[in-house]
Write an enzyme that holds these catalytic residues in place. Structure first.
Site, PDB file in Angstrom:
ATOM      1  N   ARG A 164      21.529  13.795 -24.784  1.00  0.00           N
ATOM      2  CA  ARG A 164      20.302  13.444 -24.405  1.00  0.00           C
ATOM      3  C   ARG A 164      19.223  14.241 -24.222  1.00  0.00           C
ATOM      4  O   ARG A 164      19.813  15.587 -24.117  1.00  0.00           O
ATOM      5  CB  ARG A 164      20.610  12.635 -22.889  1.00  0.00           C
ATOM      6  CG  ARG A 164      21.579  11.398 -22.949  1.00  0.00           C
ATOM      7  CD  ARG A 164      21.276  10.762 -21.741  1.00  0.00           C
ATOM      8  NE  ARG A 164      22.388   9.645 -21.629  1.00  0.00           N
ATOM      9  CZ  ARG A 164      22.559   8.499 -22.116  1.00  0.00           C
ATOM     10  NH1 ARG A 164      21.543   8.111 -22.861  1.00  0.00           N
ATOM     11  NH2 ARG A 164      23.536   7.724 -22.093  1.00  0.00           N
ATOM     12  N   GLY A 189      19.972   4.626 -29.708  1.00  0.00           N
ATOM     13  CA  GLY A 189      19.364   3.614 -29.072  1.00  0.00           C
ATOM     14  C   GLY A 189      18.068   3.668 -29.035  1.00  0.00           C
ATOM     15  O   GLY A 189      17.366   4.318 -29.770  1.00  0.00           O
ATOM     16  N   ASP A 190      17.334   2.965 -28.028  1.00  0.00           N
ATOM     17  CA  ASP A 190      15.798   3.003 -27.932  1.00  0.00           C
ATOM     18  C   ASP A 190      15.176   4.065 -28.050  1.00  0.00           C
ATOM     19  O   ASP A 190      14.180   4.288 -28.537  1.00  0.00           O
ATOM     20  CB  ASP A 190      15.511   1.950 -26.771  1.00  0.00           C
ATOM     21  CG  ASP A 190      16.072   2.516 -25.458  1.00  0.00           C
ATOM     22  OD1 ASP A 190      16.930   3.138 -25.356  1.00  0.00           O
ATOM     23  OD2 ASP A 190      15.460   2.290 -24.271  1.00  0.00           O
ATOM     24  N   THR A 218      23.259   0.679 -29.300  1.00  0.00           N
ATOM     25  CA  THR A 218      23.332   0.403 -28.194  1.00  0.00           C
ATOM     26  C   THR A 218      24.515  -0.433 -27.386  1.00  0.00           C
ATOM     27  O   THR A 218      24.381  -1.692 -27.896  1.00  0.00           O
ATOM     28  CB  THR A 218      21.953  -0.247 -27.452  1.00  0.00           C
ATOM     29  OG1 THR A 218      22.421  -0.682 -26.288  1.00  0.00           O
ATOM     30  CG2 THR A 218      21.340  -1.279 -28.395  1.00  0.00           C
ATOM     31  N   ASP A 220      24.796  -1.568 -24.633  1.00  0.00           N
ATOM     32  CA  ASP A 220      24.313  -2.696 -23.895  1.00  0.00           C
ATOM     33  C   ASP A 220      23.485  -3.746 -24.480  1.00  0.00           C
ATOM     34  O   ASP A 220      23.142  -4.938 -23.868  1.00  0.00           O
ATOM     35  CB  ASP A 220      23.038  -2.080 -22.997  1.00  0.00           C
ATOM     36  CG  ASP A 220      23.628  -0.987 -21.907  1.00  0.00           C
ATOM     37  OD1 ASP A 220      24.986  -0.803 -21.818  1.00  0.00           O
ATOM     38  OD2 ASP A 220      22.784  -0.105 -21.525  1.00  0.00           O
ATOM     39  N   MET A 263      29.121  -2.063 -18.069  1.00  0.00           N
ATOM     40  CA  MET A 263      27.659  -1.328 -18.420  1.00  0.00           C
ATOM     41  C   MET A 263      26.826  -2.400 -18.764  1.00  0.00           C
ATOM     42  O   MET A 263      26.904  -3.578 -18.745  1.00  0.00           O
ATOM     43  CB  MET A 263      27.861  -0.674 -19.827  1.00  0.00           C
ATOM     44  CG  MET A 263      28.587   0.658 -19.907  1.00  0.00           C
ATOM     45  SD  MET A 263      29.238   1.167 -21.162  1.00  0.00           S
ATOM     46  CE  MET A 263      30.565  -0.069 -21.687  1.00  0.00           C
ATOM     47  N   GLY A 264      25.543  -1.779 -18.586  1.00  0.00           N
ATOM     48  CA  GLY A 264      24.216  -2.738 -18.539  1.00  0.00           C
ATOM     49  C   GLY A 264      23.207  -2.166 -17.648  1.00  0.00           C
ATOM     50  O   GLY A 264      23.086  -2.433 -16.624  1.00  0.00           O
ATOM     51  N   TYR A 372      33.670   4.367 -19.094  1.00  0.00           N
ATOM     52  CA  TYR A 372      33.809   5.309 -20.276  1.00  0.00           C
ATOM     53  C   TYR A 372      34.961   4.982 -20.938  1.00  0.00           C
ATOM     54  O   TYR A 372      35.248   5.573 -21.993  1.00  0.00           O
ATOM     55  CB  TYR A 372      33.864   6.921 -19.517  1.00  0.00           C
ATOM     56  CG  TYR A 372      32.512   7.100 -18.894  1.00  0.00           C
ATOM     57  CD1 TYR A 372      31.389   7.313 -19.870  1.00  0.00           C
ATOM     58  CD2 TYR A 372      32.340   7.214 -17.570  1.00  0.00           C
ATOM     59  CE1 TYR A 372      30.116   7.475 -19.169  1.00  0.00           C
ATOM     60  CE2 TYR A 372      31.285   7.595 -17.151  1.00  0.00           C
ATOM     61  CZ  TYR A 372      29.949   7.582 -17.953  1.00  0.00           C
ATOM     62  OH  TYR A 372      28.660   7.926 -17.367  1.00  0.00           O
ATOM     63  N   MET A 373      35.995   4.164 -20.526  1.00  0.00           N
ATOM     64  CA  MET A 373      37.078   3.869 -21.244  1.00  0.00           C
ATOM     65  C   MET A 373      36.782   2.864 -22.209  1.00  0.00           C
ATOM     66  O   MET A 373      37.107   2.854 -23.509  1.00  0.00           O
ATOM     67  CB  MET A 373      38.051   3.215 -20.374  1.00  0.00           C
ATOM     68  CG  MET A 373      38.690   4.159 -19.354  1.00  0.00           C
ATOM     69  SD  MET A 373      40.165   3.489 -18.421  1.00  0.00           S
ATOM     70  CE  MET A 373      41.570   3.673 -19.630  1.00  0.00           C
TER      71      MET A 373
END
Ligand SMILES: Nc1ncnc2c1ncn2[C@@H]1O[C@H](COP(=O)(O)OP(=O)(O)OP(=O)(O)O)[C@@H](O)[C@H]1O
Ligand SMILES: O=P(O)(O)OC[C@H]1O[C@](O)(CO)[C@@H](O)[C@@H]1O
Ligand SMILES: [Mg+2]
Length: 483
Positions: A164, A189-190, A218, A220, A263-264, A372-373
């Protein structure tokens, strides 16, 4: 972070309200580019296909539910091989980079880009940029050949590494120019796609013959326009294991409660689809649907009711749900994304505290955070197929001279989409649409919304329009459109 894109969309209009939101082409800013016959003409895999080159006029409608007097609306260019290509095979020097968080399928996309370039177009110069955007100017590169990438789809993560932050447009484009790279494949992603849009603009400003192609990633599923993002299906499937474990734990204890955080950050798709798929979930909480704990109609009241009825319950909560109920956190990650509080821990603690009060039912609560799994596993069969389609589509697009584009499934067809269409808004669960209603009726949970809130939500999301409303009863995880 926050480079702004001044992306100009190419729009073509036609009869009956037809609008094509087209993608840029190298010939938009470079004159007299030579063309070559597509090498796929003599590829045995394609010789059996009835019409193997996509017609230049083919486009895919964004909305497929129409009325007899509906304007034809927005369309995207159909992806696929073109008769003419704008790169000779030996001239191509491609690179691939992966940015942002991990997602199942990254390695499959890398593998399929390398294989498509080589097997379909005879391109053998492909570089892997290590460690995300900053790798362009601060890391070594890896030579990617079909042999090197042959088995990588069986592994999770990305063989190139990711990161990142670190998007420095000038340094990245200098590196592309210095290395003589002329096709850039950017998977992310975005945030990554916003970065790709500014890289494209700088390349265009410098007049370079470099095609920039983005592959939206992504987990999500928060990227708009496309049917779904790769890795999402795998995430929903893997989430079942966590939900199942939570259910087993809850069922085996007296007044057992299993809490699973999925996630989300801003969109509750994984939580919603995992809940619908599992059928063991009694309550699903997502960022788009506000909830409250105490009092009539609140979560505690519902938990008490379910425990009395059933003796146990399972709650799925998306990481971005209920953030407004937690103390504000102003920290950001290296890309400028807001860091969220751990809502799973918070809700588990709040439930325990509530039920430990005198006169309340004694409960046993187990909290599972499989984030993370889930992110680290390889993609499942359906995502692998999708990754292959995406990779082949971007390679066909770049070879055909398109640039500044991403690719994705729109209503089941591969398309080329301009960057701004997938970065301008986030895809979210629309809680006034049918899919959320289906979830509420499947879990039987309260909506946590009073008549006043429902009115406000409806107003925020604009007037209901039947044309956005899919009445086909589509419950496939491959759709994230209004249903
Ligand atoms: N507005 C922007 N302009 C240029 N670069 C950006 C922008 N936003 C993000 N980036 C860069 O894109 C890369 C990835 O961004 P980010 O960490 O937000 O992940 P993402 O691509 O959105 O993926 P995900 O959120 O799904 O993990 C980072 O290197 C970041 O610096
Ligand atoms: O811990 P990291 O790597 O910053 O990523 C966390 C975020 O990444 C995502 O998985 C999206 O890629 C989000 O769901 C999550 O909030
Ligand atoms: Mg993002």
């Amino acid at each position: 972070m926050g480079s702004q894109s001044d992306y100009q969309m190419k729009v073509v209009t036609g009869e009956y309200g037809y609008v094509l939101q087209d993608v840029p082409h190298l010939t938009d800013y470079i004159a007299d580019l030579p063309t070559y016959p597509n090498p796929l003409r003599s590829n045995p895999a394609y010789s059996v296909v009835k019409q193997y080159f996509v017609d230049m006029d083919d486009s895919v409608p964004q909305k497929i539910v129409v009325h007899k007097d509906t304007p034809r609306g927005i369309h995207f260019r159909r992806a696929g091989p073109r008769q003419k290509v704008y790169f000779a095979s030996e001239e191509v020097h491609a690179c691939i980079v992966t940015c942002g968080g991990l997602c199942p399928g990254l390695n499959t996309v890398i593998r399929e880009i390398v294989h498509s370039l080589d097997y379909m177009y005879g391109v053998d110069k492909v570089l892997g940029i290590e460690g995300g955007y900053r790798g362009f100017y601060s890391k070594n590169t890896i030579t990617l050949t079909p042999k090197v990438v042959n088995d990588i789809h069986k592994r999770g993560g990305t063989i190139l590494g990711t990161s990142r932050g670190g998007h420095d447009t000038m340094k990245i484009v200098d590196s592309i120019q210095d290395r003589g790279i002329n096709q850039v494949y950017i998977i992310g992603g975005d945030g990554t796609q916003k970065g790709a849009a500014v890289i494209y603009e700088e390349i265009r400003k410098r007049g370079l013959k470099v095609a920039v192609a983005g592959i939206p990633k992504t987990i999500d599923n928060d990227i708009p326009v496309i049917d779904r993002s790769f890795g999402f299906d795998t995430a929903v499937e893997e989430a079942q294991r966590a939900i199942n474990a939570a259910h087993v734990e809850a069922e085996s204890a007296e007044n057992g409660i299993g809490v699973v955080k999925l996630m989300g950050r801003y969109s509750g798709f994984i939580a919603m689809y995992a809940t619908l798929a599992s059928r063991d979930v009694d309550c699903c909480l997502i960022p788009e649907s506000p909830f409250y704990l105490e009092g009539q109609g609140g979560l505690f009241e519902y938990i008490e009711k379910r425990l009395k009825e059933n003796g146990h319950m399972v709650i799925v909560i998306a990481e971005g749900a209920g953030q407004e109920l937690l103390a504000a956190n102003h920290e950001q990650d290296a890309s400028g994304n807001k860091l969220l509080q751990d809502v799973g821990l918070w809700i588990s603690q709040s439930i325990k505290e509530h039920f430990s009060k005198q006169g309340k039912i004694p409960i046993t609560l187990k909290y599972i955070d499989p984030t993370y799994m889930i992110r680290a596993i390889p993609s499942n069969a359906s995502d692998n197929v999708y990754c292959t389609l995406l990779a082949q589509s971007v390679v066909h697009g770049a070879m055909a001279g398109y640039t500044g584009f991403t690719s994705g499934l729109v209503n089941g067809r591969q398309t080329f989409i301009p960057f701004n269409r997938i970065t301008e808004v986030q895809n979210k669960v629309v809680i006034t649409d049918r899919m959320w209603a289906r979830l509420l009726s499947s879990t039987n949970q309260p909506s946590f919304l009073g008549a006043k809130e429902i009115d406000e939500v409806k107003k925020e999301e604009g007037p209901p329009t039947q044309l956005l409303d899919d009445s086909t009863g589509n419950t496939d995880t491959s759709t994230n459109k209004r249903t």
